[in-house]
Design a protein around this motif. Structure first.
Motif, PDB file in Angstrom:
ATOM      1  N   MET A 287      -5.805  15.198   8.410  1.00 46.73           N
ATOM      2  CA  MET A 287      -5.366  14.554   9.640  1.00 46.73           C
ATOM      3  C   MET A 287      -4.742  15.567  10.590  1.00 46.73           C
ATOM      4  SD  MET A 287      -4.900  11.545  11.106  1.00 46.73           S
ATOM      5  CE  MET A 287      -3.877  10.797  12.313  1.00 46.73           C
ATOM      6  N   LYS A 288      -3.899  16.471  10.033  1.00 44.78           N
ATOM      7  CA  LYS A 288      -3.259  17.452  10.890  1.00 44.78           C
ATOM      8  C   LYS A 288      -4.276  18.386  11.525  1.00 44.78           C
ATOM      9  CE  LYS A 288       1.477  18.424   9.653  1.00 44.78           C
ATOM     10  NZ  LYS A 288       2.382  19.313   8.968  1.00 44.78           N
ATOM     11  N   ALA A 289      -5.231  18.852  10.730  1.00 47.60           N
ATOM     12  CA  ALA A 289      -6.226  19.800  11.240  1.00 47.60           C
ATOM     13  C   ALA A 289      -7.033  19.164  12.370  1.00 47.60           C
ATOM     14  CB  ALA A 289      -7.151  20.255  10.119  1.00 47.60           C
ATOM     15  N   HIS A 290      -7.401  17.916  12.218  1.00 45.69           N
ATOM     16  CA  HIS A 290      -8.178  17.219  13.250  1.00 45.69           C
ATOM     17  C   HIS A 290      -7.383  17.129  14.550  1.00 45.69           C
ATOM     18  CE1 HIS A 290     -10.935  14.427  15.084  1.00 45.69           C
ATOM     19  NE2 HIS A 290      -9.945  13.590  15.291  1.00 45.69           N
ATOM     20  N   LYS A 291      -6.112  16.816  14.421  1.00 44.68           N
ATOM     21  CA  LYS A 291      -5.260  16.687  15.606  1.00 44.68           C
ATOM     22  C   LYS A 291      -5.166  18.030  16.343  1.00 44.68           C
ATOM     23  CE  LYS A 291      -0.812  16.308  15.020  1.00 44.68           C
ATOM     24  NZ  LYS A 291       0.536  15.811  14.749  1.00 44.68           N
ATOM     25  N   TYR A 292      -4.980  19.113  15.602  1.00 47.75           N
ATOM     26  CA  TYR A 292      -4.832  20.423  16.238  1.00 47.75           C
ATOM     27  C   TYR A 292      -6.143  20.923  16.840  1.00 47.75           C
ATOM     28  CZ  TYR A 292      -0.184  20.575  14.219  1.00 47.75           C
ATOM     29  OH  TYR A 292       1.109  20.299  13.904  1.00 47.75           O
ATOM     30  N   TRP A 293      -7.264  20.685  16.165  1.00 43.27           N
ATOM     31  CA  TRP A 293      -8.555  21.085  16.737  1.00 43.27           C
ATOM     32  C   TRP A 293      -8.840  20.277  17.999  1.00 43.27           C
ATOM     33  CZ3 TRP A 293     -10.602  25.477  16.002  1.00 43.27           C
ATOM     34  CH2 TRP A 293     -10.563  26.111  14.764  1.00 43.27           C
ATOM     35  N   SER A 294      -8.490  18.996  18.002  1.00 46.78           N
ATOM     36  CA  SER A 294      -8.708  18.162  19.189  1.00 46.78           C
ATOM     37  C   SER A 294      -7.832  18.616  20.345  1.00 46.78           C
ATOM     38  CB  SER A 294      -8.411  16.697  18.872  1.00 46.78           C
ATOM     39  OG  SER A 294      -9.264  16.236  17.870  1.00 46.78           O
ATOM     40  N   LEU A 295      -6.609  18.959  20.046  1.00 48.52           N
ATOM     41  CA  LEU A 295      -5.704  19.461  21.077  1.00 48.52           C
ATOM     42  C   LEU A 295      -6.214  20.790  21.629  1.00 48.52           C
ATOM     43  CD1 LEU A 295      -3.054  18.968  22.569  1.00 48.52           C
ATOM     44  CD2 LEU A 295      -1.896  20.215  20.744  1.00 48.52           C
ATOM     45  N   GLY A 296      -6.690  21.657  20.751  1.00 41.50           N
ATOM     46  CA  GLY A 296      -7.263  22.931  21.196  1.00 41.50           C
ATOM     47  C   GLY A 296      -8.478  22.718  22.074  1.00 41.50           C
ATOM     48  N   ALA A 297      -9.319  21.743  21.721  1.00 40.54           N
ATOM     49  CA  ALA A 297     -10.498  21.439  22.539  1.00 40.54           C
ATOM     50  C   ALA A 297     -10.081  20.947  23.916  1.00 40.54           C
ATOM     51  CB  ALA A 297     -11.367  20.401  21.843  1.00 40.54           C
ATOM     52  N   LEU A 298      -9.066  20.111  23.983  1.00 44.25           N
ATOM     53  CA  LEU A 298      -8.585  19.605  25.269  1.00 44.25           C
ATOM     54  C   LEU A 298      -8.060  20.742  26.145  1.00 44.25           C
ATOM     55  CD1 LEU A 298      -7.863  17.224  27.129  1.00 44.25           C
ATOM     56  CD2 LEU A 298      -5.654  17.154  25.957  1.00 44.25           C
ATOM     57  N   ILE A 299      -7.270  21.616  25.554  1.00 49.74           N
ATOM     58  CA  ILE A 299      -6.695  22.725  26.326  1.00 49.74           C
ATOM     59  C   ILE A 299      -7.794  23.661  26.830  1.00 49.74           C
ATOM     60  CG2 ILE A 299      -5.259  24.805  26.118  1.00 49.74           C
ATOM     61  CD1 ILE A 299      -3.472  23.108  24.209  1.00 49.74           C
ATOM     62  N   THR A 300      -8.746  23.977  25.965  1.00 49.11           N
ATOM     63  CA  THR A 300      -9.817  24.877  26.407  1.00 49.11           C
ATOM     64  C   THR A 300     -10.736  24.196  27.426  1.00 49.11           C
ATOM     65  OG1 THR A 300     -11.112  24.321  24.434  1.00 49.11           O
ATOM     66  CG2 THR A 300      -9.823  26.347  24.363  1.00 49.11           C
ATOM     67  N   MET A 301     -10.891  22.876  27.341  1.00 47.15           N
ATOM     68  CA  MET A 301     -11.678  22.176  28.365  1.00 47.15           C
ATOM     69  C   MET A 301     -10.980  22.252  29.721  1.00 47.15           C
ATOM     70  SD  MET A 301     -13.112  18.728  26.683  1.00 47.15           S
ATOM     71  CE  MET A 301     -13.581  18.730  24.986  1.00 47.15           C
ATOM     72  N   LEU A 302      -9.668  22.112  29.708  1.00 49.27           N
ATOM     73  CA  LEU A 302      -8.921  22.250  30.962  1.00 49.27           C
ATOM     74  C   LEU A 302      -9.046  23.673  31.505  1.00 49.27           C
ATOM     75  CD1 LEU A 302      -5.714  20.203  30.097  1.00 49.27           C
ATOM     76  CD2 LEU A 302      -7.587  19.536  31.606  1.00 49.27           C
ATOM     77  N   GLY A 303      -8.999  24.666  30.606  1.00 54.94           N
ATOM     78  CA  GLY A 303      -9.188  26.050  31.032  1.00 54.94           C
ATOM     79  C   GLY A 303     -10.579  26.283  31.581  1.00 54.94           C
ATOM     80  N   THR A 304     -11.570  25.659  30.981  1.00 53.76           N
ATOM     81  CA  THR A 304     -12.943  25.777  31.468  1.00 53.76           C
ATOM     82  C   THR A 304     -13.061  25.179  32.866  1.00 53.76           C
ATOM     83  OG1 THR A 304     -13.766  25.600  29.206  1.00 53.76           O
ATOM     84  CG2 THR A 304     -15.347  25.226  30.954  1.00 53.76           C
ATOM     85  N   PHE A 305     -12.470  24.024  33.056  1.00 51.31           N
ATOM     86  CA  PHE A 305     -12.514  23.378  34.375  1.00 51.31           C
ATOM     87  C   PHE A 305     -11.825  24.244  35.425  1.00 51.31           C
ATOM     88  CE2 PHE A 305     -10.700  20.496  37.554  1.00 51.31           C
ATOM     89  CZ  PHE A 305     -11.859  19.913  38.018  1.00 51.31           C
ATOM     90  N   TYR A 306     -10.647  24.761  35.067  1.00 54.32           N
ATOM     91  CA  TYR A 306      -9.879  25.578  36.017  1.00 54.32           C
ATOM     92  C   TYR A 306     -10.631  26.848  36.397  1.00 54.32           C
ATOM     93  CZ  TYR A 306      -6.245  28.574  37.899  1.00 54.32           C
ATOM     94  OH  TYR A 306      -5.527  29.423  38.696  1.00 54.32           O
ATOM     95  N   THR A 307     -11.170  27.561  35.400  1.00 53.48           N
ATOM     96  CA  THR A 307     -11.882  28.803  35.708  1.00 53.48           C
ATOM     97  C   THR A 307     -13.197  28.525  36.430  1.00 53.48           C
ATOM     98  OG1 THR A 307     -12.844  28.821  33.479  1.00 53.48           O
ATOM     99  CG2 THR A 307     -10.859  30.130  33.837  1.00 53.48           C
ATOM    100  N   GLY A 308     -13.799  27.370  36.198  1.00 51.23           N
ATOM    101  CA  GLY A 308     -15.004  26.999  36.941  1.00 51.23           C
ATOM    102  C   GLY A 308     -14.701  26.753  38.402  1.00 51.23           C
ATOM    103  N   GLN A 309     -13.580  26.085  38.673  1.00 48.05           N
ATOM    104  CA  GLN A 309     -13.175  25.830  40.061  1.00 48.05           C
ATOM    105  C   GLN A 309     -12.761  27.125  40.759  1.00 48.05           C
ATOM    106  OE1 GLN A 309     -13.325  22.970  41.815  1.00 48.05           O
ATOM    107  NE2 GLN A 309     -14.327  22.069  40.038  1.00 48.05           N
ATOM    108  N   LYS A 310     -12.146  28.015  39.988  1.00 50.96           N
ATOM    109  CA  LYS A 310     -11.661  29.281  40.534  1.00 50.96           C
ATOM    110  C   LYS A 310     -12.815  30.243  40.811  1.00 50.96           C
ATOM    111  CE  LYS A 310      -8.380  32.868  39.212  1.00 50.96           C
ATOM    112  NZ  LYS A 310      -7.554  33.344  38.133  1.00 50.96           N
TER     113      LYS A 310
END
Length: 70
Positions: free
Chosen positions: A1-24
């Motif tokens: 359960m913990k690993a899933h939560k952390y991988w999901s959080l990491g995916a969310l953060i990197t998706m936000l980074g992808t969006f930001y760098t795409g806009q930039k």
């Protein structure tokens, strides 16, 4: 359960980074964030699947024990 939560959080953060760098307009950073996001998402799906499916050997043994008790 913990690993899933952390991988999901990491995916969310990197998706936000992808969006930001795409806009930039930063192509190389965008590529790295996208690959990182893909890796995190794959691992989140894998750990979620393991969490849901469980251990099949334990389930089979429990079913056999229940049948022998009847």
């Amino acid at each position: 359960m913990k690993a899933h939560k952390y991988w999901s959080l990491g995916a969310l953060i990197t998706m936000l980074g992808t969006f930001y760098t795409g806009q930039k307009g930063s192509k190389s950073n965008h590529k790295y964030f996208a690959v990182g996001s893909l890796l995190c998402m794959i691992m989140a799906i894998y750990t979620g699947h393991k969490m849901i499916s469980g251990n099949k050997k334990v389930k089979v043994n429990k079913e056999k024990a229940a049948k022998t008790e009847e």
